[in-house]
Motif scaffolding. Structure first.
Motif, PDB file in Angstrom:
ATOM      1  N   GLY A   1       6.266  -8.049   1.171  1.00 17.72           N
ATOM      2  CA  GLY A   1       4.651  -7.765   0.810  1.00 17.72           C
ATOM      3  C   GLY A   1       4.976  -8.023  -0.626  1.00 17.72           C
TER       4      GLY A   1
ATOM      5  N   SER B   1       0.150  -5.551  -2.986  1.00 22.99           N
ATOM      6  CA  SER B   1      -0.876  -5.644  -1.706  1.00 22.99           C
ATOM      7  C   SER B   1      -1.157  -4.507  -0.944  1.00 22.99           C
ATOM      8  CB  SER B   1       0.183  -6.659  -0.986  1.00 22.99           C
ATOM      9  OG  SER B   1       1.351  -6.249  -0.576  1.00 22.99           O
TER      10      SER B   1
ATOM     11  N   GLN C   1       8.329  -3.940   0.326  1.00 20.57           N
ATOM     12  CA  GLN C   1       7.155  -3.994  -0.265  1.00 20.57           C
ATOM     13  C   GLN C   1       7.025  -3.909  -1.949  1.00 20.57           C
ATOM     14  OE1 GLN C   1       4.134  -4.669   0.814  1.00 20.57           O
ATOM     15  NE2 GLN C   1       2.371  -3.544   0.366  1.00 20.57           N
TER      16      GLN C   1
ATOM     17  N   GLY D   1      -1.462  -0.784  -4.854  1.00 25.83           N
ATOM     18  CA  GLY D   1      -0.978  -0.872  -3.679  1.00 25.83           C
ATOM     19  C   GLY D   1      -0.394   0.192  -2.643  1.00 25.83           C
TER      20      GLY D   1
END
Length: 211
Positions: free
Chosen positions: A14, A18, A49, A57
Motif C-alpha cells: 500500500g 493510501s 502499508q 492514511g
C-alpha cells in the motif's frame, strides 16, 4: 532466493498515505516451505502499508476471514550484513498508519512454522501479531483478533554472540511490535501457542509483544 518477499491475500504493498476501507478477505494466504527469502512481510489483508508522519492514511472497516499460513525459510547468506525482518499479521504484516474498526476473525488463524538463520545481520526482528506483525506510530481504535496464533521457530546462527543477541522474537495477540500507543477499545480473544529454539530474545504479550 528472494531478498524481500511481500505477500498479502488482498494487497501486497500500500502506497504512502493510501486509504483501505471496507475490504474483506476470504482467501487463504499460503507461503510454502519451498520459498526462501532474506526478509518477509505477510498479512491476511495486506502485506505492507506505508505512511509518513502527518499523513491521514488508514485501514478501516475491514476484516480477514481466512487462514494465514507461512512455512517458508530464511536464506543462510546475507553478504551485506544488513538488518533483516520477518513480519506476519492477520490483517497486515507491517503497518505505518491508522487502523480503525478492523477484525481478524476466527477463521483467520495465523500459523507460522519456519527456520530462521542469522548470519551476523545488524538486527533480525521477527514480529508476529493476530492483527499486525509490526506496527509503528499512529492510532488503532475498535480493533480485535479472534483467531489463534500457532507459531514454531527453529533459529540458527553462525555461532557468534552477535548473531544470537540480535535475534528478537516479538509475539502478541494484536501486535507483535507496537511502536506507540496500543489504542482504544482493542481486544484479543485468540490463543497463542509458540515453540522456539533460540538464544536470542523472546517477547510475548496477550495484546502486544513489544509496545
Amino acid at each position: 532466493t528472494t531478498r524481500y518477499l511481500y505477500a498479502g491475500a488482498g494487497i501486497g504493498y500500500g502506497a504512502s498515505g493510501s486509504n483501505v476501507s471496507n475490504v474483506h478477505n476470504y482467501g487463504e494466504l499460503y507461503i510454502g516451505e519451498e520459498a526462501t527469502c532474506l526478509s518477509l512481510i505477510a498479512g491476511g489483508l495486506m502485506a505492507y502499508q506505508s505512511g509518513d508522519t502527518g499523513e491521514d492514511g488508514r485501514i478501516a472497516d475491514s476484516t480477514n476471514n481466512a487462514p494465514v499460513n507461512v512455512f517458508c525459510k530464511t536464506a543462510t547468506e546475507n553478504p551485506n550484513k544488513t538488518g533483516l525482518y520477518f513480519r506476519v499479521g492477520g490483517i497486515a504484516g507491517w503497518n505505518q498508519i491508522n487502523v480503525n474498526n478492523c477484525k481478524n476473525l476466527e477463521k483467520g488463524k495465523v500459523t507460522v512454522k519456519t527456520s530462521i538463520f542469522n548470519n551476523d545481520a545488524s538486527t533480525y526482528n521477527v514480529c508476529i501479531g493476530g492483527l499486525v506483525g509490526y506496527k509503528t506510530v499512529w492510532y488503532n481504535n475498535n480493533c480485535s483478533n479472534n483467531a489463534d496464533l500457532d507459531l514454531d521457530f527453529t533459529v540458527t546462527t553462525n555461532d557468534t554472540w552477535t548473531a544470537y543477541d540480535q535475534i528478537c522474537l516479538c509475539v502478541g495477540g494484536l501486535f507483535g511490535w507496537k511502536g506507540d500507543r496500543v489504542g482504544n477499545n482493542c481486544v484479543n480473544n485468540g490463543n497463542i501457542s509458540i515453540g522456539c529454539t533460540s538464544s536470542g530474545r523472546l517477547i510475548l504479550g496477550g495484546i502486544s509483544g513489544r509496545a
